[in-house]
Design an enzyme around this catalytic site. Structure first.
Site: not given
Ligand code: G6P
Length: 610
Positions: A2, A27, A74, A99-100, A483, A487, A490, A506, A605
């Site tokens: 948010c 964000r 969000w 926000n929170g 990573e 990427k 995402e 395995h 973000k």
């Protein structure tokens, strides 16, 4: 996550708030809204989807106002819908953006329902609006009502509040979520991030935990958590407007990938001389403290966590310092054993990630005696963030603003900072000199890697119709494989998993067939021969291999194997250089699939809630 922006001015604040929201889009969000106070009326407009949808609605029925708040949401509590979008309103007079997460919203909602309040959303935030309204009845003063309200809240919040009957006053407060106060000439603002306000001011006050600010266009007053009026320093932001704009690039992510040579150079310059690392650019006090380090705990989330995993290889092999790396969301809820003289290191692009901050606070709560840490160090990209302000030591990654949700330049500069830390803790002057020399070449090596962009764009076409991908690496290239997989997941929504190549048999080998692309990272290093054996295992099952390797690796393109020729890079620095083609691969697959590269669905973000 948010985003909040608010303003009190002598001009119409609607365009300021709208531009602020656009600048907070990075964000991550799913709906947006605005409330403006005008001539004794409170006008609220909300829209699901992009800020542009809100802008279109506002354009249909313009209602200018000199006081207003706005928000990108969000979703956490309650689905993505207009009724759940902020601002939330009570009694047609109070409007709140938040926000929170308010953890005790359920008992509060029950109490407010009994008092006669009707709820129109499923959010935790709506209780805040009604609580403020109920307290306003007692005192008639908005700031007092907000203070009394937050005293009843459990959880994290940054709040901005306006009241129809107080046409110039905005009250904002924070605890656990970021909030800055923008100081203009004859106008004042609040926002989650300085980037939102750069078009209107360069002067900011970074509010501290528990601060409450009462502002009008003429003045502002800050009251700390104990109720005392306080002065906080006004700081001038060094951020340029263009640093937060795309320029000629199609996406922020691509711009940020290309900014890496410069970001890396800015991160080491002034810290690495021709033959040493941190020889002079560190205080005597910090050096003495770091010289006493015998153990390191690294805690972070997401991409930053991957940087920590690479650092473990460096710290143990080069500086011979045992290192443990953990996800902040796990660390904060267990009861870790802290070895003697252990340094607690957090890694974060934003410096506001809720779990990382909570982990830092937990680490600090253990004290510095037995069972506690020697000191805390934040490696961070945001100078005035909560993380940097609450840590004993700070090492900044000079990546500049990173807007794309998928972290790129922040990651490679974090790696470089971790390498600088390792180099400083390295006892051998010769080894430090050799590392310093290699670091001087790093930006040039990354520039050469960027020359592969076109080849990778073509390669990406082969991934467009795939549903899955496997990434393999060994040693420090294993976290780089992680990573790379992250990427791709995402931004292209392709299911990707990373394995230490030695783990292939395995389990994941069962997935390998001609439909499964396998991406391997195989520079010439001590693990190469083992990686080659693992690649044979993939080929033997018909798996299609894409290998990033340098000429010294001795791997060539052939049936079922495509080799992307990487330039030679020093073995220690290879994790940084080999990250770049994986970023480009994810980027081009996402572009080819037509996904929202910079704001991938469901992601944020800056994750300021748990
Ligand atoms: C979010 C971002 C990631 C980032 C992670 C940790 O998930 O989308 O890109 O790696 O948070 O963020 P931090 O700011 O603490 O590095």
């Amino acid at each position: 996550m948010c985003g909040i922006v608010g303003a009190s001015a002598q001009r119409n604040v609607e365009p300021i708030l709208l531009e602020g929201l656009r600048r907070l889009e990075y964000r991550g969000y799913d709906s947006a809204g605005m409330a403006l106070v005008n001539d004794g009326a409170l006008d609220r407009t909300r829209a699901v989807g992009k800020v542009q949808a809100l802008a279109d609605k506002l354009a249909e029925a313009p209602r200018p106002g000199v006081l207003g708040i706005a928000h990108t949401r969000w979703a956490t509590h309650g689905g993505v819908s207009e009724t759940n979008a902020h601002p939330h309103v009570s009694s047609s007079r109070i409007a709140v953006v938040h926000n929170g997460i308010i953890e005790n919203f359920e008992p509060l909602r029950e109490r407010l329902r009994e008092a006669g309040y009707e709820f129109t959303s499923q959010t935790d935030t709506e209780v805040v609006a009604h609580l403020i309204d109920s307290h306003l009845g007692d005192s008639g003063d908005l700031a007092t009502a907000v203070r009394t309200t937050v005293d009843e809240l459990d959880g994290a919040y940054a709040l901005a509040v306006v009241c129809r009957d107080d046409p110039h006053t905005l009250v904002a407060t924070r605890s656990g979520s970021p909030l800055v106060l923008g100081v203009g000439i004859g106008e004042h603002f609040v926002a989650s991030d300085v980037a939102a306000l750069l078009p209107v001011t360069r002067d900011f006050i970074y509010l501290e935990e528990g601060d409450l600010v009462v502002l009008t266009h003429e003045r502002y007053t800050i009251i700390d958590g104990s109720g005392a009026e306080v002065d906080r320093p006004v700081k001038e932001s060094g951020l340029s407007l263009s640093a937060t704009e795309k320029g000629s690039y199609r996406h922020f992510m691509l711009k940020e990938i290309y900014e890496q040579p410069r970001a890396l150079a800015e991160t080491w310059q002034g810290r690495v001389s021709a033959d040493d690392i941190f020889a002079s650019s560190i205080s005597a006090e910090a050096r003495e403290l770091l010289d006493g380090v015998e153990y390191i705990h690294i805690v972070a989330c997401g991409t930053s966590h991957h940087a920590g995993l690479v650092a473990r290889y460096w710290l143990e092999a080069m500086a011979r310092i045992p290192c443990n790396v953990e996800l902040a969301s796990e660390y904060r809820y267990r009861d870790p054993v802290v070895p003697k003289n252990c340094l607690f290191v957090t890694l974060s692009q934003s410096g506001e990630t809720a779990d990382t901050l909570a982990a830092l606070r937990y680490a600090k709560s253990l004290g510095t005696g037995d069972g506690g840490y020697l000191a805390t160090l934040a490696i961070c990209n945001k100078p005035e963030s909560s993380l940097t302000r609450e840590s004993d030591l700070v090492l900044m990654t000079h990546a500049g603003p990173e807007i794309g949700v998928a972290s790129t330049k922040a990651f490679t500069t974090q790696l470089l900072c971790l390498l600088l830390l390792t180099g400083m803790l390295e006892r051998s002057a010769d080894d430090r000199r050799a590392l310093a020399e290699e670091i001087h070449q790093l930006a040039t090596s990354v520039e050469r890697v960027l020359e592969l962009d076109n080849a990778i764009r073509h390669l990406a076409e082969e991934f467009v119709d795939k549903d899955h991908a496997l990434f393999l690496g060994r040693g420090p290239m294993y976290p780089i494989a992680m990573e790379g997989a992250l990427k791709l997941k995402e931004i292209s929504y392709l299911h990707a998993e990373a394995y230490a190549a030695g783990e292939l048999k395995h389990g994941p080998l069962a997935l390998v067939d001609e439909k499964m692309p396998v991406i391997a990272i195989a520079p010439k290093n001590d693990w190469l021969e083992k990686v080659k054996s693992n690649l044979q295992e993939v080929r033997a099952r018909g798996g299609k291999l894409y290998v990033f390797a340098d000429a010294a690796s001795g791997l060539d393109t052939g049936p079922g194997i495509t080799v992307l020729d990487m330039p030679h890079v020093d073995e220690t620095l290879a994790p940084i250089a080999y990250t770049v083609p994986l970023q480009l691969l994810a980027y081009h697959v996402a572009v080819a699939k037509g996904t929202d590269v910079d704001q991938p669905r469901n992601l944020a973000k800056s994750v300021t809630v748990e």
